[in-house]
Scaffold this motif. Structure first.
Motif, mmCIF file in Angstrom:
data_model
loop_
_atom_site.group_PDB
_atom_site.id
_atom_site.type_symbol
_atom_site.label_atom_id
_atom_site.label_comp_id
_atom_site.label_asym_id
_atom_site.label_seq_id
_atom_site.Cartn_x
_atom_site.Cartn_y
_atom_site.Cartn_z
ATOM 1 N N MET A 1 0.835 -1.203 0.000
ATOM 2 C CA MET A 1 0.000 0.000 0.000
ATOM 3 C C MET A 1 0.865 1.246 0.000
ATOM 4 S SD MET A 1 -3.511 -0.658 2.206
ATOM 5 C CE MET A 1 -2.809 -0.176 3.719
ATOM 6 N N VAL A 2 1.892 1.275 0.831
ATOM 7 C CA VAL A 2 2.779 2.443 0.905
ATOM 8 C C VAL A 2 3.437 2.680 -0.458
ATOM 9 C CG1 VAL A 2 4.923 3.325 1.924
ATOM 10 C CG2 VAL A 2 3.166 2.306 3.391
ATOM 11 N N ALA A 3 3.807 1.629 -1.138
ATOM 12 C CA ALA A 3 4.449 1.758 -2.454
ATOM 13 C C ALA A 3 3.495 2.367 -3.480
ATOM 14 C CB ALA A 3 4.945 0.386 -2.935
ATOM 15 N N GLN A 4 2.204 2.200 -3.308
ATOM 16 C CA GLN A 4 1.216 2.715 -4.270
ATOM 17 C C GLN A 4 0.762 4.139 -3.946
ATOM 18 O OE1 GLN A 4 0.494 1.098 -7.085
ATOM 19 N NE2 GLN A 4 1.968 -0.434 -6.365
ATOM 20 N N MET A 5 1.158 4.670 -2.822
ATOM 21 C CA MET A 5 0.679 5.992 -2.397
ATOM 22 C C MET A 5 0.948 7.110 -3.406
ATOM 23 S SD MET A 5 1.194 5.884 1.734
ATOM 24 C CE MET A 5 0.929 7.628 1.933
ATOM 25 N N PRO A 6 2.132 7.208 -4.011
ATOM 26 C CA PRO A 6 2.344 8.293 -4.991
ATOM 27 C C PRO A 6 1.379 8.205 -6.178
ATOM 28 C CG PRO A 6 4.439 7.311 -4.368
ATOM 29 C CD PRO A 6 3.363 6.462 -3.765
ATOM 30 N N TYR A 7 1.100 7.010 -6.639
ATOM 31 C CA TYR A 7 0.177 6.838 -7.763
ATOM 32 C C TYR A 7 -1.253 7.201 -7.338
ATOM 33 C CZ TYR A 7 4.152 4.248 -9.517
ATOM 34 O OH TYR A 7 5.408 3.894 -9.914
ATOM 35 N N LEU A 8 -1.621 6.745 -6.144
ATOM 36 C CA LEU A 8 -2.950 7.063 -5.633
ATOM 37 C C LEU A 8 -3.122 8.567 -5.456
ATOM 38 C CD1 LEU A 8 -3.392 4.269 -2.921
ATOM 39 C CD2 LEU A 8 -4.461 4.380 -5.189
ATOM 40 N N ARG A 9 -2.076 9.209 -4.929
ATOM 41 C CA ARG A 9 -2.167 10.653 -4.691
ATOM 42 C C ARG A 9 -2.294 11.410 -6.009
ATOM 43 N NH1 ARG A 9 0.939 15.430 -3.419
ATOM 44 N NH2 ARG A 9 -0.184 16.577 -1.811
ATOM 45 N N ALA A 10 -1.528 11.020 -7.008
ATOM 46 C CA ALA A 10 -1.608 11.676 -8.319
ATOM 47 C C ALA A 10 -3.001 11.510 -8.919
ATOM 48 C CB ALA A 10 -0.553 11.107 -9.263
ATOM 49 N N PHE A 11 -3.549 10.300 -8.814
ATOM 50 C CA PHE A 11 -4.882 10.061 -9.339
ATOM 51 C C PHE A 11 -5.922 10.865 -8.548
ATOM 52 C CE2 PHE A 11 -8.746 7.288 -9.640
ATOM 53 C CZ PHE A 11 -9.028 7.576 -10.969
ATOM 54 N N ALA A 12 -5.767 10.920 -7.234
ATOM 55 C CA ALA A 12 -6.711 11.655 -6.380
ATOM 56 C C ALA A 12 -6.675 13.152 -6.687
ATOM 57 C CB ALA A 12 -6.403 11.405 -4.913
ATOM 58 N N ILE A 13 -5.466 13.685 -6.946
ATOM 59 C CA ILE A 13 -5.353 15.106 -7.297
ATOM 60 C C ILE A 13 -6.050 15.370 -8.630
ATOM 61 C CG2 ILE A 13 -3.736 16.934 -7.979
ATOM 62 C CD1 ILE A 13 -1.761 15.719 -5.894
ATOM 63 N N SER A 14 -5.866 14.463 -9.575
ATOM 64 C CA SER A 14 -6.501 14.670 -10.880
ATOM 65 C C SER A 14 -8.026 14.582 -10.777
ATOM 66 C CB SER A 14 -5.979 13.672 -11.906
ATOM 67 O OG SER A 14 -6.427 12.370 -11.611
ATOM 68 N N LEU A 15 -8.542 13.755 -9.879
ATOM 69 C CA LEU A 15 -9.987 13.658 -9.684
ATOM 70 C C LEU A 15 -10.552 14.872 -8.960
ATOM 71 C CD1 LEU A 15 -10.790 9.987 -8.557
ATOM 72 C CD2 LEU A 15 -11.560 11.139 -10.623
ATOM 73 N N SER A 16 -9.920 15.219 -7.851
ATOM 74 C CA SER A 16 -10.498 16.245 -6.976
ATOM 75 C C SER A 16 -10.049 17.664 -7.320
ATOM 76 C CB SER A 16 -10.144 15.945 -5.520
ATOM 77 O OG SER A 16 -8.752 16.102 -5.307
ATOM 78 N N GLY A 17 -8.886 17.787 -7.908
ATOM 79 C CA GLY A 17 -8.360 19.120 -8.214
ATOM 80 C C GLY A 17 -7.855 19.856 -6.991
ATOM 81 N N SER A 18 -7.672 19.153 -5.892
ATOM 82 C CA SER A 18 -7.232 19.783 -4.652
ATOM 83 C C SER A 18 -6.255 18.862 -3.931
ATOM 84 C CB SER A 18 -8.446 20.047 -3.753
ATOM 85 O OG SER A 18 -8.068 20.293 -2.433
ATOM 86 N N TYR A 19 -5.128 19.442 -3.491
ATOM 87 C CA TYR A 19 -4.135 18.647 -2.778
ATOM 88 C C TYR A 19 -4.665 18.152 -1.432
ATOM 89 C CZ TYR A 19 -0.696 20.154 -6.215
ATOM 90 O OH TYR A 19 -0.012 20.375 -7.382
ATOM 91 N N SER A 20 -5.357 19.007 -0.738
ATOM 92 C CA SER A 20 -5.833 18.588 0.588
ATOM 93 C C SER A 20 -6.946 17.541 0.463
ATOM 94 C CB SER A 20 -6.316 19.779 1.413
ATOM 95 O OG SER A 20 -7.410 20.413 0.789
ATOM 96 N N LEU A 21 -7.861 17.717 -0.489
ATOM 97 C CA LEU A 21 -8.893 16.694 -0.704
ATOM 98 C C LEU A 21 -8.267 15.383 -1.180
ATOM 99 C CD1 LEU A 21 -11.835 18.647 -2.408
ATOM 100 C CD2 LEU A 21 -11.764 17.701 -0.109
ATOM 101 N N ALA A 22 -7.242 15.499 -1.997
ATOM 102 C CA ALA A 22 -6.562 14.306 -2.496
ATOM 103 C C ALA A 22 -5.913 13.534 -1.348
ATOM 104 C CB ALA A 22 -5.516 14.687 -3.535
ATOM 105 N N ASP A 23 -5.271 14.252 -0.441
ATOM 106 C CA ASP A 23 -4.638 13.582 0.709
ATOM 107 C C ASP A 23 -5.684 12.877 1.569
ATOM 108 O OD1 ASP A 23 -2.125 14.387 -0.108
ATOM 109 O OD2 ASP A 23 -2.076 16.141 1.222
#
Length: 184
Positions: free
Chosen positions: A10-32
């Motif tokens: 899971m930790v290894a996938q965090m950068p990919y998840l965060r990038a995808f979350a930022i692209s979905l939400s458009g917000s760094y804090s919402l993505a986190d």
């Protein structure tokens, strides 16, 4: 798969998840927040992961479903961080209103019958002094004095000492505002 191995994946996938979350939400804090919620869900449902399948795809699916669930929920919610909208709600919570109404009913029951009768005629049924006097077959002055005494006793039973006390309680103020010439 052990908990440590699962956690490391899971930790290894965090950068990919965060990038995808930022692209979905458009917000760094919402993505986190979204990544964190995704990882919590994945950890709590680790037994549903099928070994040999794409781990990243499984996590992205959880993230995507979480995002759309939250998005639908947020679309029904209204931002009111300064409580402007909440203060416009005319009725308090049901429990408070019921408790206040029970207090008002008990205080009304403590009044002498002739005072309670006048108070209800004028305060609830919105009869005029003249109409109440006619119904009770008493002079208007008697209606006014009974009403004044009833208001004072009601306020005393409810522990209200000032006009502001009555005005701050919607259940009591609704009753009181219908009474012309109230004096507390």
């Amino acid at each position: 798969m052990s908990d440590d191995a699962f956690g490391a994946r899971m930790v290894a996938q965090m950068p990919y998840l965060r990038a995808f979350a930022i692209s979905l939400s458009g917000s760094y804090s919402l993505a986190d927040d979204l990544v964190q919620e995704t990882l919590v869900k994945a950890w709590s449902h680790a037994d549903s992961f099928q070994p040999g399948t794409n781990f990243r795809a499984w996590l992205v699916t959880i993230l995507r479903n979480t995002y759309f669930s939250d998005y639908r929920k947020r679309s029904r919610e209204v931002q009111d961080s300064d409580n402007v909208l909440a203060e416009q709600i005319p009725v308090k919570g049901g429990q408070e209103a019921k408790a206040t109404m029970a207090d008002v009913q008990n205080a009304l029951n403590e009044l002498p019958p002739e005072q309670r009768e006048i108070l209800l005629m004028i305060g609830i049924t919105e009869l005029s002094y003249e109409e109440a006097a006619q119904i009770c077959n008493v002079p208007i002055g008697t209606v006014k004095s009974r009403l004044n005494r009833a208001r004072a006793k009601l306020a005393e039973h409810l522990g209200l000492t000032t006009l502001n006390d009555i005005d701050s309680d919607p259940t009591v103020s609704d009753l009181a505002t219908r009474m012309p010439g109230r004096v507390v």
